[in-house]
Design a protein around this motif. Sequence first.
Motif, PDB file in Angstrom:
ATOM      1  N   UNK A 296       0.827  -1.211   0.000  1.00 39.55           N
ATOM      2  CA  UNK A 296       0.000   0.000   0.000  1.00 39.55           C
ATOM      3  C   UNK A 296       0.854   1.250   0.000  1.00 39.55           C
ATOM      4  N   UNK A 297       2.022   1.167   0.643  1.00 43.65           N
ATOM      5  CA  UNK A 297       2.901   2.327   0.712  1.00 43.65           C
ATOM      6  C   UNK A 297       3.409   2.741  -0.665  1.00 43.65           C
ATOM      7  N   UNK A 298       3.285   1.855  -1.656  1.00 45.00           N
ATOM      8  CA  UNK A 298       3.638   2.242  -3.023  1.00 45.00           C
ATOM      9  C   UNK A 298       2.769   3.396  -3.500  1.00 45.00           C
ATOM     10  N   UNK A 299       1.533   3.481  -2.993  1.00 46.94           N
ATOM     11  CA  UNK A 299       0.668   4.609  -3.338  1.00 46.94           C
ATOM     12  C   UNK A 299       1.285   5.913  -2.874  1.00 46.94           C
ATOM     13  N   UNK A 300       1.938   5.874  -1.694  1.00 43.93           N
ATOM     14  CA  UNK A 300       2.535   7.081  -1.157  1.00 43.93           C
ATOM     15  C   UNK A 300       3.700   7.559  -2.021  1.00 43.93           C
ATOM     16  N   UNK A 301       4.411   6.593  -2.622  1.00 41.43           N
ATOM     17  CA  UNK A 301       5.502   6.975  -3.512  1.00 41.43           C
ATOM     18  C   UNK A 301       4.988   7.666  -4.769  1.00 41.43           C
ATOM     19  N   UNK A 302       3.740   7.396  -5.125  1.00 41.38           N
ATOM     20  CA  UNK A 302       3.115   8.022  -6.294  1.00 41.38           C
ATOM     21  C   UNK A 302       1.961   8.916  -5.850  1.00 41.38           C
ATOM     22  N   UNK A 303       2.161   9.620  -4.738  1.00 45.20           N
ATOM     23  CA  UNK A 303       1.066  10.393  -4.139  1.00 45.20           C
ATOM     24  C   UNK A 303       0.507  11.441  -5.095  1.00 45.20           C
ATOM     25  N   UNK A 304       1.372  12.082  -5.873  1.00 46.38           N
ATOM     26  CA  UNK A 304       0.892  13.116  -6.802  1.00 46.38           C
ATOM     27  C   UNK A 304      -0.091  12.526  -7.808  1.00 46.38           C
ATOM     28  N   UNK A 305       0.223  11.354  -8.348  1.00 48.00           N
ATOM     29  CA  UNK A 305      -0.650  10.736  -9.351  1.00 48.00           C
ATOM     30  C   UNK A 305      -1.989  10.343  -8.741  1.00 48.00           C
ATOM     31  N   UNK A 306      -1.978   9.796  -7.528  1.00 50.45           N
ATOM     32  CA  UNK A 306      -3.238   9.379  -6.922  1.00 50.45           C
ATOM     33  C   UNK A 306      -4.058  10.578  -6.448  1.00 50.45           C
ATOM     34  N   UNK A 307      -3.393  11.650  -6.039  1.00 51.23           N
ATOM     35  CA  UNK A 307      -4.132  12.881  -5.728  1.00 51.23           C
ATOM     36  C   UNK A 307      -4.768  13.445  -6.997  1.00 51.23           C
ATOM     37  N   UNK A 308      -4.053  13.356  -8.116  1.00 52.65           N
ATOM     38  CA  UNK A 308      -4.636  13.779  -9.393  1.00 52.65           C
ATOM     39  C   UNK A 308      -5.853  12.925  -9.751  1.00 52.65           C
ATOM     40  N   UNK A 309      -5.774  11.625  -9.443  1.00 57.04           N
ATOM     41  CA  UNK A 309      -6.917  10.751  -9.696  1.00 57.04           C
ATOM     42  C   UNK A 309      -8.131  11.211  -8.895  1.00 57.04           C
ATOM     43  N   UNK A 310      -7.915  11.595  -7.636  1.00 57.01           N
ATOM     44  CA  UNK A 310      -9.013  12.116  -6.819  1.00 57.01           C
ATOM     45  C   UNK A 310      -9.599  13.377  -7.444  1.00 57.01           C
ATOM     46  N   UNK A 311      -8.732  14.229  -7.977  1.00 60.50           N
ATOM     47  CA  UNK A 311      -9.220  15.447  -8.639  1.00 60.50           C
ATOM     48  C   UNK A 311     -10.030  15.102  -9.879  1.00 60.50           C
ATOM     49  N   UNK A 312      -9.603  14.107 -10.626  1.00 58.25           N
ATOM     50  CA  UNK A 312     -10.350  13.698 -11.819  1.00 58.25           C
ATOM     51  C   UNK A 312     -11.743  13.187 -11.440  1.00 58.25           C
ATOM     52  N   UNK A 313     -11.826  12.440 -10.345  1.00 66.86           N
ATOM     53  CA  UNK A 313     -13.144  11.984  -9.889  1.00 66.86           C
ATOM     54  C   UNK A 313     -14.019  13.180  -9.533  1.00 66.86           C
ATOM     55  N   UNK A 314     -13.438  14.152  -8.862  1.00 68.68           N
ATOM     56  CA  UNK A 314     -14.180  15.375  -8.512  1.00 68.68           C
ATOM     57  C   UNK A 314     -14.626  16.096  -9.770  1.00 68.68           C
ATOM     58  N   UNK A 315     -13.744  16.164 -10.767  1.00 65.92           N
ATOM     59  CA  UNK A 315     -14.100  16.783 -12.045  1.00 65.92           C
ATOM     60  C   UNK A 315     -15.314  16.081 -12.641  1.00 65.92           C
ATOM     61  N   UNK A 316     -15.290  14.746 -12.636  1.00 68.43           N
ATOM     62  CA  UNK A 316     -16.407  13.988 -13.201  1.00 68.43           C
ATOM     63  C   UNK A 316     -17.708  14.247 -12.475  1.00 68.43           C
ATOM     64  N   UNK A 317     -17.658  14.333 -11.146  1.00 71.54           N
ATOM     65  CA  UNK A 317     -18.884  14.566 -10.382  1.00 71.54           C
ATOM     66  C   UNK A 317     -19.394  16.000 -10.559  1.00 71.54           C
ATOM     67  N   UNK A 318     -18.490  16.964 -10.712  1.00 75.07           N
ATOM     68  CA  UNK A 318     -18.942  18.329 -11.004  1.00 75.07           C
ATOM     69  C   UNK A 318     -19.544  18.405 -12.402  1.00 75.07           C
ATOM     70  N   UNK A 319     -18.959  17.675 -13.351  1.00 75.34           N
ATOM     71  CA  UNK A 319     -19.539  17.616 -14.702  1.00 75.34           C
ATOM     72  C   UNK A 319     -20.965  17.085 -14.649  1.00 75.34           C
TER      73      UNK A 319
END
Length: 775
Positions: A296-319
């Motif tokens: 799971x800590x591998x996610x932390x090494x790629x934190x920027x990418x997974x935070x961007x994924x969260x933003x994309x989900x937010x974008x989709x829900x605002x759309x």
Amino acid sequence: METRNGGPLHRSSQEWLSTLPVFLLLLLVVFLSSGQIIHSQLLKIGESTWDEYFLLRTAGLVPPPTCERNPDIDARTDEIVQRRQAQANDDPLADILGGGAVDRDAVRQSLMAARANCRAKWDRYQTVEDKVTPGVVAFRNMEGGVATVVATLGDYKRLLLALLLLICATTTTFQRHHISLRPSRTRKDHVISMGVQVLSNTLLLISAIAYRGSDLRAANAGVTVDALYLHWVWIIGFAVLALAALYQLLKPPRDLEAGGSWGKALLTIPLFSFMCISASVQFYGQGYFHGVSVYMNMMMELSTLFLNLALYIWIGMMLKQTRLTHIVFDLMRPWNLSPELMCVVVLSFAAVLTAYTGASGIFVIAAGATIYRELIRVGARKQLALAATAMSGSMGVVLRPCLIVVVIAALNKNVTTAEMFSAGGKVFVLSLLVFFLYSQFARTTPARVAPFAKALPASLKRAVPLMPYGIVVGAVALFFNDLLARQLDEFSAPIILPVMLIAILLYEKLSRHAVHLFALFMVGMLISSYLGIWEGYQALSGGTLPAGVNAGELEAALWGDLWRNLLFTLFLVVHYLVPTGDQDPHYAPEEGISEKLEGAMRFATTETTGHIGALLLLMAMSMAASGIIERSGVLEALPSAFGSVWIAAAFFVVALVLVGMFIDPLGAVILVNAAMAPMAQANGISALHFWMIALVAFELGYLTPPVALNHLLTRQVVGDDEVESAKLKSGSFFRRYEKFLLPISVMLTVLLIVAFLPLFSDSVHGWVFQKIQAG
């Protein structure tokens, strides 16, 4: 329509404890990413406003030099010579080693160089003190404050991701919204689903505790351990997650149905629980009790990418909260397309939107319900509508600026985003063509298109309501492009798109008059841009190019800005001079869609919270599941070389589809990059060719049972009852299972063409997978 009454302060505990914190975290992520852009532009503004701003910004922060500007060179020379001579006299080996004589001239030259260096330091310090003004200090404080905040937050990206995952996963547990093969509807379903979640969450807690103990032992042994504080975040978070599942188990919802079967109840177990328990059993058997947490800590090494994924989900829900998809469908109605042709058009539009919402699953969540309803409205059979809805996100993952491609390019240095998007455009056209052919063979009614002379004017008239959206989006794009020097591409999309969607919601939900403010800003920026184009043209004609600027590059940039400006000018002219056409007569507010700004942001963030919890936890467990494969020895057992490139391609086709069937996109990319990409290159398959095969194979896997993730997400947004109503008890095998067979047929055909056709011809391979040289 609004589903809750009361003002902004009368909100549920979930909205206070979950929606609001997630909203603030998402805004913080946007600020963190855009703050770096803003800071770089502030530095440019400072340098262009004040000469030597990089020196001036240190005023008051750097102490004055401590050296002496006017030392007595002769006295210091005598002192040093005498001291060194005394040291040489006391050294019995000085004569033997050649150190008996002291070079007076060398000492003097050294002192003069030190004096010159000291005077330069004092001159620099005095220049800063003389030139600094209150304006410089005020600007420096603002710029330095932004830099400090951005740098501080940048050190805590892992914490932001951990908080986001844990808060959202807990909320998803309370909502009973985790992704499973079928929803929990009966009491037996609930007992099995929640009971297994209690078990899996407890295993995560045990793993987190063991991981902390392991890192503490390593730290005590002198090993440097980063972000040790995060262990407590995970321990507390998983404890809360386990208690949330236990609470749900002991206090079931009142709307559960009686009856059910224990066999079907097993299908309600969330996919993340299956993966967590499977990985934990293997790791525990090896004595590797903290294995799940390590992966799971591998996610932390790629934190920027997974935070961007969260933003994309937010974008989709605002759309989803906007009327954009309804207006686009209204634009197509005058053409009176047959259902199959409408599906082709819908998939082409959906592909572009998928690329801008990050991944196929996110777009299905955001727009799947609208796509399904609109296809049913034009007469599509339910099986076809479900097939198209599940596929709506599958064709756009190869188009710019899709997040998955960015992740691949970040992990694998043998490919670039430019090369992948270039090849991806060709794969997209192929996919759309194959779907068109299959859909026409499967059609039940004749293909139809309204007369061109009648449909085009009506369609253009219905395009007028899109102009305000073009103005709003264009104003934001101009702000980032011309003021902050950031174009909308795969790297800046997670930053710019949330701002664009918030601006659209301001226009739709707060006041339609807001478009005038955006138009006023756009006019100012366009005038400035047109003047810049004219100056660039004059420089190009006169041959007085700025330093470091190539004539060809400048000409291309000027043409690009001109066409962009003409498009934005067209939006302004049409909006203010052409009367608005007919609106969609079928549009009506839907459940979960607010007509107010606060409600729209609240509903969008609430949905985002549930989907982030479901997807991120599933991705985290996918990484743990990939650890099972990695530690099982299966990869080592695979042959390092195959008999031919054809056998290798066939192996990778099968293996990648299987990976896509059981592991989410980002987890699959990480596993495949480490295990299969080097093997493919060693067997003569180029990196670009391999990753195109992988992307298509993943999408085929997401459409293929037994998991069929995109179909599970379609069921979530369309509704379980509606999906059940689409089942047929009679008709051919294809008709009864069309929602599965049509997407599988299309993506399998595309996969076979992409995998094997380039191997027949070097020219085809070179055209599809063209290498792009960096400028």
